[in-house]
Enzyme design. Structure first.
Site, short mmCIF file in Angstrom:
data_model
loop_
_atom_site.label_atom_id
_atom_site.label_comp_id
_atom_site.label_asym_id
_atom_site.label_seq_id
_atom_site.Cartn_x
_atom_site.Cartn_y
_atom_site.Cartn_z
NE ARG A 1 -56.51 -42.47 -61.49
CZ ARG A 1 -55.69 -41.41 -61.46
NH1 ARG A 1 -55.36 -40.80 -62.58
NH2 ARG A 1 -55.22 -40.95 -60.33
CD1 TRP B 1 -55.71 -34.45 -61.88
CD2 TRP B 1 -56.46 -36.43 -61.20
NE1 TRP B 1 -56.33 -34.27 -60.67
CE2 TRP B 1 -56.79 -35.46 -60.22
CE3 TRP B 1 -56.84 -37.76 -60.97
CZ2 TRP B 1 -57.48 -35.78 -59.05
CZ3 TRP B 1 -57.52 -38.07 -59.80
CH2 TRP B 1 -57.83 -37.09 -58.86
CB THR C 1 -52.05 -40.49 -63.34
OG1 THR C 1 -53.01 -39.44 -63.22
CG2 THR C 1 -50.78 -40.09 -62.64
CG ASP D 1 -57.36 -30.86 -53.46
OD1 ASP D 1 -57.29 -30.58 -54.68
OD2 ASP D 1 -56.77 -31.82 -52.95
#
Lengths: 547, 257
Positions: free
Chosen positions: A127, A237, A171, A298
């Site tokens: 990213r 992340w 990431t 999640d």
């Protein structure tokens, strides 16, 4: 024009005049809107620019200035940084390009090839970078952190952030604070034990490392049973935010593992699905707030912590706004984590509401019944924006999207997926296509009946929607607002939109044709304001039509 | 060592399928004859260079000259890939005779150096003294984050150049210098004179690291003059054979990371 000057020596004296991207400059990033110095445009992470050349009256005059075509496949989630007339953007899996932001031509490209056993759940994403002084920093899929010379793209150092063999990865774009580069680790689907780690920018030496799951003897450890804490996930992340007065960095923590079988890991599972406030110098945990205790859906809290200073019920307060994957919008006091407000922004049925401390009242659905919001959440990691002019909070939400969970017992095996079952997206007919991570089909045969996007403008004082802008498909696009009350965003369908940030009226659109899975940025060079969007495999940059 | 720096346009495909990077080939393996290498050079140029490029690095994840492959370790592996094709049809199968096949492998294993690799390698410690001392290489070149950026960074030069090429750079830099590295001198229409090193160029623009170490991009239409020198910005100092060997030895120790 081009002449070969045979035999002539062009003596190149080394006399660097390059301005440094100092910590002090990043502190004042909002005051220097010509650059875009951090992932979220500044430590407050508001993605709000004070540039005013592009306004509501002339937004229709935007024209394409250049395109940069990506050379790799897959979602391009990078958010560029623009520092002193150079754009730094990453390509998946782990390349950095230094790009001329006026023409889109590339000065240099650095390529890190991740180890072949790198493991990520959801694509070889990266990213973006952080910049500090004369360096550019990137985390890698094989859980390393690299420092590259900002001028010539040469590697300066490379260190291990986590063990790739245990499925750690990076990431996110790192965050540069003072003399340190701070990153978190991914791997929440592989039984990692998450952490945030800070490295000295100069040497790469580890400065501090704070686990997101407390060890035995530490406060919060009692929210886990047995050995569950050792492979309980809680990754980090998405890039955090920083309040220099409090000297606190803020990080959204992801799901506990295994993802979908909450019964397998009894307890609240701190600090999964929480925001944690870490001392910038030591990494010490100063406070936390957990959005979703013992999460079985999640519902990573990997959203960008958006910081704002605003009057709150009669007094000036240091606030944090948070539209969470679990479907609730929150306002917290960022100095101590006090819960100030919570309100659902999409249909929520996993909980019937929040108590006075912001703790959800759980209402788990019977086996085989749908849960709203679905697995990808009411929103997710896509960067929101806060405009101090409209005092509205903007983000992409997924409406009418639900999931049927199928929890089952999972055994932890190092380096292997640790999911605790599976899930199905709720569809209106058996076997109908659902909606997943990213878009690969130009034909939308799943339709808005399985979920669609709603760009929401919320008033944080009430948690209520002031306006919304709906799209047929879902959207993973982030937001950008400007001092001319423009809101720029995109979506999976490949349109970029400019809206009136106050009213939500659509003022301008273009079809770039590829999914937009990051937020646009803006910058100014030589008196020209530019807007950059990444769509599909293209980085497209616009400015007002030449007069 | 999972890293590399390239010009631009390198293609990286599905990460999870990437095999381990092979180590760069040890140069000087003389199991193939110079005739084989020579034949291989010609076969490579006519049959392989279209896709792999003259330097063997055009295919993502592969650098034939440096011995970096996706799924190949042994010569037998190479033979198999060439004969059977690879990459789900991206590389076709080639029907070479035994001599041509051996030649191509010889050429790849020789690091694309048809002249062989009989380069004298001296003492790296003495070479380092020269680099930072009398040779004044460090006056223009940067190593491991130290020194100016006006000339190319040499931090990993020992990993990306053969000894023969390093030697040629010292003996005849005009012949060895990569075209992109040639010093440039630009004059803009408003009469600014810019000297520097070219990083990238296209039909309409040129990207330069100028002598003040700024990354700058120019539209050619805004230039009144754009000169490229075949000479390095500074010639190497006179060195005897032993010193050249020492310096090559030192440069070979610069392997990045």
């Amino acid at each position: 024009m081009k002449i070969f000057a045979v035999g002539i020596l062009f003596v190149l004296f080394a006399a660097p005049v390059c301005a440094q991207i100092s910590y002090e400059r990043i502190l004042q990033a909002e005051d220097g809107p010509e650059s875009w110095l951090t992932y979220n445009g500044g430590y407050m992470s508001q993605r709000y620019s004070r540039l005013t050349q592009i306004g509501q009256e002339n937004v229709g005059d935007l024209e394409l200035r250049w395109l940069l075509q990506n050379q790799v496949f897959g979602a391009w989630q990078s958010s560029p940084i623009v520092a002193d007339g150079v754009m730094y953007v990453t390509e998946r899996p782990n390349s950095i390009m230094a790009v001329d932001p006026i023409t889109g031509r590339v000065f240099w490209k650095y390529v890190h090839t991740p180890a072949e056993n790198s493991l990520v759940c959801c694509g070889a994403n990266n990213r973006g970078v952080a910049v500090l002084d004369d360096r550019v920093f990137m985390g890698t899929l094989d859980a390393r952190l690299v420092a590259v010379d900002r001028i010539n793209g040469e590697l300066l150092w490379e260190v291990e952030v986590g063990d790739v063999n245990l499925a750690y990865s990076v990431t996110m774009a790192p965050l540069a604070v003072k003399d340190k580069i701070i990153v978190g680790v991914g791997g929440g689907e592989f039984g990692i034990r998450g952490y945030v780690a800070a490295f000295y920018a100069e040497t790469g030496e580890l400065a501090w490392k704070t686990y997101t799951i407390p060890a035995p003897g530490e406060p919060g450890h009692e929210t886990w049973e047995g050995d569950d804490w050792q492979y309980g996930g809680a990754p980090v992340w998405i890039t955090g935010s920083f309040d220099p007065e409090e000297n606190l960095t803020y990080w959204g923590v992801g799901n506990p593992g295994p993802d979908w079988n909450a019964a397998q890991r009894p307890g609240d599972n701190l600090y999964s699905d929480s925001v944690i406030a870490l001392d910038a110098d030591t990494g010490e945990l100063r406070w936390h707030f957990q959005f979703t205790p013992n999460d079985g859906y999640d519902y990573d809290a990997v959203q960008v912590p958006v910081l704002a200073d605003m009057e709150w019920r009669g007094e000036d307060r240091k606030l944090m706004f948070w539209a969470n994957r679990n479907g609730y919008f929150y306002v917290l006091d960022r100095s101590d984590g006090e819960f100030l407000l919570g309100n659902p922004f999409v249909r929520v049925n996993w909980s019937s509401g929040l108590d006075e401390n912001g703790r959800p009242i759980p209402t788990p659905q019977p086996e085989g019944m749908p849960t709203w919001p679905g697995n990808q959440g009411g929103t997710n990691w896509y960067p929101p924006s806060w405009s101090p002019r409209t005092e509205l909070f903007y983000f992409s939400a997924w409406e009418d999207y639900a999931t049927i969970y199928q929890p089952e017992e999972s055994e932890y095996v190092p380096g292997r997926a640790f999911l605790g079952g599976g899930f199905d997206v709720l569809t209106p007919a058996p076997g109908a296509p659902g909606v997943g991570i990213g878009r690969t089909n130009p034909i939308n045969n799943w339709t808005d009946e399985v979920g669609h996007a709603s760009l929401k403008a919320l008033d944080p004082r009430t948690g209520e929607e002031v306006w919304e802008f709906e799209q047929f498909d879902v959207s993973d696009s982030g937001m950008l607002t400007t001092a001319t009350d423009l809101l720029f965003t995109g979506g999976r369908e490949g349109y970029i939109h400019a809206l009136d940030a106050a009213s939500g009226e659509l003022l301008w659109k273009r079809n770039l044709g590829g999914q937009i899975v990051m937020a646009p940025i803006t910058y100014m060079i030589d008196g020209v304001q530019y807007l950059s969007f990444i769509s599909g495999h293209v980085l497209a940059t616009f400015a007002l039509r030449h007069k | 060592m999972h890293r590399a720096k390239t010009g631009a346009g390198v293609m990286l495909l599905a990460l999870l399928a990437l095999p381990p990077l092979a180590r760069p080939q040890a140069v000087g393996d003389h199991q193939y004859t110079s005739e084989a290498i020579e034949l291989g050079s010609r076969t490579y140029t006519s049959q392989c260079a279209l896709c792999h490029g003259p330097q063997g690095a055009l295919v993502d994840g592969i650098d034939l000259r440096l011995g970096i492959f996706r799924g190949v370790a042994s010569d037998e592996d190479l033979r198999r890939v060439i004969a059977e094709g690879s990459g789900e049809g991206q590389m076709p199968a080639f029907d070479f005779g035994a001599g041509e096949m051996e030649g191509i492998i010889a050429y790849i294993r020789a690091g694309f150096d048809p002249e062989g690799v009989a380069v004298r390698i001296g003492d790296p410690a003495r070479g380092e003294e020269l680099f930072y001392g009398r040779g004044d290489c460090s006056g223009c070149h940067r190593v491991d984050g130290e020194g100016p950026r006006t000339a190319p960074d040499l931090s990993d030069i020992g990993a990306i150049r053969t000894p023969a090429v390093l030697q040629l750079n010292l003996l005849d830099p005009t012949a060895a210098m990569l075209p992109i590295n040639r010093p440039v001198r630009l004059v803009t229409l408003d009469e600014e004179v810019v000297t520097g090193r070219r990083l990238n160029e296209d039909t309409h623009t040129v990207q330069v690291l100028d002598s003040s170490e700024r990354l700058r991009s120019f539209a050619k239409i805004d230039l009144s003059s754009f000169e490229i020198s075949r000479e390095p910005s500074k010639p190497p100092v006179d060195m005897n054979e032993e010193e050249v060997a020492d310096l090559v030895a030192f440069l070979l120790t610069l392997r990045g990371g």
